[in-house]
Design an enzyme around this catalytic site. Structure first.
Site, PDB file in Angstrom:
ATOM      1  N   SER A 159       0.800  -1.224   0.000  1.00 25.64           N
ATOM      2  CA  SER A 159       0.000   0.000   0.000  1.00 25.64           C
ATOM      3  C   SER A 159       0.832   1.273   0.000  1.00 25.64           C
ATOM      4  CB  SER A 159      -0.962   0.017   1.200  1.00 25.64           C
ATOM      5  OG  SER A 159      -0.242   0.097   2.411  1.00 25.64           O
ATOM      6  N   LYS A 197       0.588   4.670   7.141  1.00 23.35           N
ATOM      7  CA  LYS A 197      -0.027   5.479   6.086  1.00 23.35           C
ATOM      8  C   LYS A 197       0.437   6.931   6.220  1.00 23.35           C
ATOM      9  CE  LYS A 197      -2.739   2.405   4.122  1.00 23.35           C
ATOM     10  NZ  LYS A 197      -2.026   1.255   4.723  1.00 23.35           N
TER      11      LYS A 197
END
Length: 238
Positions: A159, A197
């Site tokens: 990701s 993230k």
């Protein structure tokens, strides 16, 4: 390693596909896991997809497939069938203290080098404070660290590939509960799921951005996201 709810949902989808060849609807998944809203199911599905356990098929409503199952399946753990399902907690998930990992024989670090504990895999979804023991250590130059406490995590998943963070990398994290918009952080969502993230502040809400167009940005309301640390560096073996 998955959280209990992630594991429950994965097994429910797996069993339904085995029985009928058709994945369950969001309402069926919500009822099976006894959640109050479908947004919780959407978050769990996104986490399972990001970790490589399921794949959503494009241009087909409700279409998904199970790519793989957890490496270790605890005996007696079955897929949820309906409301009230309460499986035992899988080994390694929240709520169960782990026995200490076998100690590795590691050399003393050289002068100017600090040993940093590796606290598991970030894609496992285990909150940082829930980890009782570290698996091993890495040696890091002291001039790379700066002030504060540091720990390391092994990255699983793709990701963050466009930020140069690849599956199998080890990231060095400075422990902190504060971050600026744009920082790459270890974020704890709903006191359950830890993820790496890029953080964006949007008023009172927090957005967690992946660095891969295959994954959507996830936005959370006040109080749902807690910063566990900020990315300092990463290490890669070739």
């Amino acid at each position: 390693m998955l959280t209990r709810k992630q594991h429950e949902l994965l097994m429910f989808i797996h069993e339904r596909l085995k029985e009928s060849g058709v994945p369950p609807s969001f309402d069926e998944m919500k009822d099976a896991l006894d959640l109050r809203s479908k947004s919780g199911i959407h978050r769990l599905i996104t986490a399972l997809e990001e970790r490589g356990f399921i794949r959503r098929l494009p241009n087909r409503a409700r279409a998904m497939e199970v790519v793989r199952l957890p490496d270790s399946m605890s005996p007696g753990l079955a897929a949820p069938r309906g409301k009230g399902f309460a499986p035992s907690v899988i080994e390694g998930s929240l709520g169960k203290t782990q026995p200490p990992a076998p100690a590795r024989s590691e050399p003393e670090p050289a002068s100017g080098i600090t040993s940093i504990p590796v606290m598991g895999r970030i894609a496992a979804g285990v909150p940082i404070e829930a980890i009782q023991t570290h698996s091993h250590t890495i040696n890091v130059p002291q001039d790379m660290l700066g002030r504060g406490e540091h720990f390391a995590l092994e990255v699983r998943g793709d990701s963050m590939i466009e930020a140069g963070i690849l599956d199998g990398d080890t990231v060095l994290i400075r422990r902190t509960d504060a971050a600026e918009s744009g920082d790459i952080v270890v974020a704890l969502v709903d006191d359950e799921e830890a993820t790496l993230k890029r953080l964006r502040k949007k008023g009172a809400s927090i957005a967690l951005e992946a660095a891969n167009p295959a994954y959507e940005t996830r936005i959370f309301g006040p109080g749902r996201v807690r910063v566990q640390g900020k990315l300092v560096a990463l290490f890669r073996q070739y």
